[in-house]
Motif scaffolding. Structure first.
Motif, mmCIF file in Angstrom:
data_model
loop_
_atom_site.group_PDB
_atom_site.id
_atom_site.type_symbol
_atom_site.label_atom_id
_atom_site.label_comp_id
_atom_site.label_asym_id
_atom_site.label_seq_id
_atom_site.Cartn_x
_atom_site.Cartn_y
_atom_site.Cartn_z
ATOM 1 N N ILE A 1 0.832 -1.207 0.000
ATOM 2 C CA ILE A 1 0.000 0.000 0.000
ATOM 3 C C ILE A 1 0.865 1.255 0.000
ATOM 4 C CG2 ILE A 1 -1.666 1.347 1.328
ATOM 5 C CD1 ILE A 1 -2.932 -1.036 -0.008
ATOM 6 N N MET A 2 1.847 1.309 0.909
ATOM 7 C CA MET A 2 2.657 2.518 1.062
ATOM 8 C C MET A 2 3.604 2.727 -0.119
ATOM 9 S SD MET A 2 1.717 4.045 3.831
ATOM 10 C CE MET A 2 3.069 5.173 4.138
ATOM 11 N N VAL A 3 4.359 1.684 -0.468
ATOM 12 C CA VAL A 3 5.369 1.829 -1.514
ATOM 13 C C VAL A 3 4.768 1.633 -2.902
ATOM 14 C CG1 VAL A 3 7.560 0.958 -2.389
ATOM 15 C CG2 VAL A 3 7.150 1.054 0.071
ATOM 16 N N GLY A 4 3.984 0.564 -3.054
ATOM 17 C CA GLY A 4 3.441 0.263 -4.377
ATOM 18 C C GLY A 4 2.382 1.239 -4.835
ATOM 19 N N VAL A 5 1.352 1.429 -4.003
ATOM 20 C CA VAL A 5 0.219 2.267 -4.417
ATOM 21 C C VAL A 5 0.548 3.761 -4.269
ATOM 22 C CG1 VAL A 5 -2.203 2.827 -4.005
ATOM 23 C CG2 VAL A 5 -1.430 0.460 -3.831
ATOM 24 N N LEU A 6 0.819 4.199 -3.024
ATOM 25 C CA LEU A 6 1.076 5.623 -2.805
ATOM 26 C C LEU A 6 2.379 6.069 -3.466
ATOM 27 C CD1 LEU A 6 -0.009 6.069 0.922
ATOM 28 C CD2 LEU A 6 -1.213 6.820 -1.119
ATOM 29 N N GLY A 7 3.446 5.299 -3.267
ATOM 30 C CA GLY A 7 4.720 5.663 -3.875
ATOM 31 C C GLY A 7 4.648 5.686 -5.390
ATOM 32 N N GLY A 8 3.967 4.694 -5.981
ATOM 33 C CA GLY A 8 3.809 4.664 -7.436
ATOM 34 C C GLY A 8 2.984 5.830 -7.946
ATOM 35 N N MET A 9 1.944 6.191 -7.205
ATOM 36 C CA MET A 9 1.092 7.308 -7.619
ATOM 37 C C MET A 9 1.874 8.618 -7.631
ATOM 38 S SD MET A 9 -2.476 8.584 -5.889
ATOM 39 C CE MET A 9 -1.658 9.043 -4.346
ATOM 40 N N PHE A 10 2.644 8.878 -6.578
ATOM 41 C CA PHE A 10 3.404 10.118 -6.524
ATOM 42 C C PHE A 10 4.613 10.088 -7.453
ATOM 43 C CE2 PHE A 10 1.136 10.447 -2.417
ATOM 44 C CZ PHE A 10 0.538 11.679 -2.627
ATOM 45 N N ALA A 11 5.135 8.916 -7.762
ATOM 46 C CA ALA A 11 6.194 8.818 -8.764
ATOM 47 C C ALA A 11 5.657 9.212 -10.138
ATOM 48 C CB ALA A 11 6.759 7.399 -8.793
ATOM 49 N N TYR A 12 4.432 8.791 -10.443
ATOM 50 C CA TYR A 12 3.806 9.178 -11.714
ATOM 51 C C TYR A 12 3.579 10.688 -11.777
ATOM 52 C CZ TYR A 12 0.304 9.652 -15.376
ATOM 53 O OH TYR A 12 -0.383 10.055 -16.492
ATOM 54 N N VAL A 13 3.110 11.271 -10.658
ATOM 55 C CA VAL A 13 2.928 12.723 -10.607
ATOM 56 C C VAL A 13 4.266 13.432 -10.801
ATOM 57 C CG1 VAL A 13 2.249 14.656 -9.132
ATOM 58 C CG2 VAL A 13 0.884 12.577 -9.140
ATOM 59 N N SER A 14 5.325 12.901 -10.190
ATOM 60 C CA SER A 14 6.654 13.505 -10.320
ATOM 61 C C SER A 14 7.141 13.460 -11.765
ATOM 62 C CB SER A 14 7.654 12.776 -9.412
ATOM 63 O OG SER A 14 7.264 12.857 -8.058
ATOM 64 N N MET A 15 6.938 12.329 -12.425
ATOM 65 C CA MET A 15 7.366 12.217 -13.816
ATOM 66 C C MET A 15 6.578 13.150 -14.720
ATOM 67 S SD MET A 15 8.159 8.139 -14.366
ATOM 68 C CE MET A 15 6.588 7.566 -13.689
ATOM 69 N N THR A 16 5.324 13.401 -14.373
ATOM 70 C CA THR A 16 4.506 14.319 -15.164
ATOM 71 C C THR A 16 4.966 15.760 -15.012
ATOM 72 O OG1 THR A 16 2.604 12.843 -14.869
ATOM 73 C CG2 THR A 16 2.143 15.085 -15.607
ATOM 74 N N LEU A 17 5.405 16.145 -13.809
ATOM 75 C CA LEU A 17 5.758 17.538 -13.537
ATOM 76 C C LEU A 17 7.221 17.860 -13.790
ATOM 77 C CD1 LEU A 17 3.838 18.105 -10.167
ATOM 78 C CD2 LEU A 17 3.174 18.932 -12.420
ATOM 79 N N CYS A 18 8.109 16.933 -13.506
ATOM 80 C CA CYS A 18 9.536 17.232 -13.463
ATOM 81 C C CYS A 18 10.081 17.697 -14.811
ATOM 82 C CB CYS A 18 10.314 16.016 -12.980
ATOM 83 S SG CYS A 18 12.071 16.344 -12.712
ATOM 84 N N GLY A 19 9.830 16.941 -15.866
ATOM 85 C CA GLY A 19 10.380 17.265 -17.174
ATOM 86 C C GLY A 19 9.976 18.645 -17.682
ATOM 87 N N PRO A 20 8.670 18.921 -17.769
ATOM 88 C CA PRO A 20 8.241 20.242 -18.277
ATOM 89 C C PRO A 20 8.738 21.407 -17.425
ATOM 90 C CG PRO A 20 6.423 18.687 -18.324
ATOM 91 C CD PRO A 20 7.529 18.020 -17.573
ATOM 92 N N LEU A 21 8.702 21.282 -16.097
ATOM 93 C CA LEU A 21 9.143 22.382 -15.247
ATOM 94 C C LEU A 21 10.654 22.587 -15.325
ATOM 95 C CD1 LEU A 21 6.913 21.862 -12.069
ATOM 96 C CD2 LEU A 21 6.680 23.614 -13.833
ATOM 97 N N ALA A 22 11.412 21.492 -15.408
ATOM 98 C CA ALA A 22 12.866 21.613 -15.526
ATOM 99 C C ALA A 22 13.258 22.214 -16.870
ATOM 100 C CB ALA A 22 13.516 20.249 -15.341
ATOM 101 N N ALA A 23 12.471 21.945 -17.907
ATOM 102 C CA ALA A 23 12.788 22.455 -19.240
ATOM 103 C C ALA A 23 12.706 23.977 -19.315
ATOM 104 C CB ALA A 23 11.856 21.835 -20.272
ATOM 105 N N VAL A 24 11.871 24.579 -18.449
ATOM 106 C CA VAL A 24 11.729 26.043 -18.448
ATOM 107 C C VAL A 24 12.435 26.665 -17.241
ATOM 108 C CG1 VAL A 24 9.585 26.021 -19.758
ATOM 109 C CG2 VAL A 24 9.496 25.848 -17.261
#
Length: 206
Positions: A42-65
């Motif tokens: 629950i903690m690592v797989g579900v919550l950690g995976g969910m926030f990892a997906y959010v991080s991958m969505t935000l990190c690239g575009p924000l770092a590019a600018v």
């Protein structure tokens, strides 16, 4: 004395992992392993995976600018939210409304030693919930943008500062929850209301 009190607090916080209160007996080794695997899933797989997906969505575009600071602000706020929500009610029951307060205060134990033994438990709860947000965010940043000694030091410092901020916020909000719950008969209702107000205030600010 402090060592014994710390051991007592850690035993209490992880008691449900080793003891089945419904059956009034210790869990079997197989049951203990399955319980831990379920919790980690629950903690690592579900919550950690969910926030990892959010991080991958935000990190690239924000770092590019050139807005890495905004990326860490957003993920840091999420970590603070989850960490505080996971530990604020534990702060109320552990620090202010603990069932063994009368017993402990009747013993020749200094109050500062008693508090020092309970704060690490609260700190551990906040860290346990916050790292499922901020650690994936840091790892995604290292993979997506860059990794160097200054970056690693900065990220580790960020994780530490977030944990301290969560501990401070949990103590303050736990005191507020305790003061309110003492004046009301239905304590479960006030817990729900405070949770809703906390989420509402966070999303309004966010």
């Amino acid at each position: 004395m402090l060592k014994l009190l710390l051991k007592k607090q850690m035993t209490e916080i992880f008691r449900n992992y080793f003891y089945d209160s419904k059956k009034n007996r210790a869990r079997s080794k197989a049951g203990l392993i399955l319980y831990i695997i379920f919790f980690l899933g629950i903690m690592v797989g579900v919550l950690g995976g969910m926030f990892a997906y959010v991080s991958m969505t935000l990190c690239g575009p924000l770092a590019a600018v050139g807005m890495e600071w905004l990326y860490f602000c957003l993920m840091g706020l999420m970590a603070v939210l989850l960490g505080t929500f996971g530990s604020v009610f534990n702060a109320s029951s552990c620090l202010y409304l603990s069932k063994d307060n009368d017993l402990m205060l009747s013993l020749p134990i200094p109050v500062n030693v008693l508090m020092a033994s309970r704060l690490p438990t609260l700190y551990l709860m906040g860290v346990m919930y916050s790292i499922v947000v901020i650690v994936p965010a840091v790892v995604v940043y290292w993979i997506t943008v860059s990794v160097s000694v200054p970056v690693i030091i900065g990220c580790l410092l960020l994780i530490f500062l977030i944990s301290i901020f969560i501990l401070t916020l949990s103590c303050i909000l736990g005191w507020v929850v305790t003061r309110i719950s003492l004046k009301l008969k239905n304590k479960s209702l006030i817990s729900v209301l405070v949770s809703l107000l906390f989420f509402g205030g966070y999303y309004f600010f966010y």
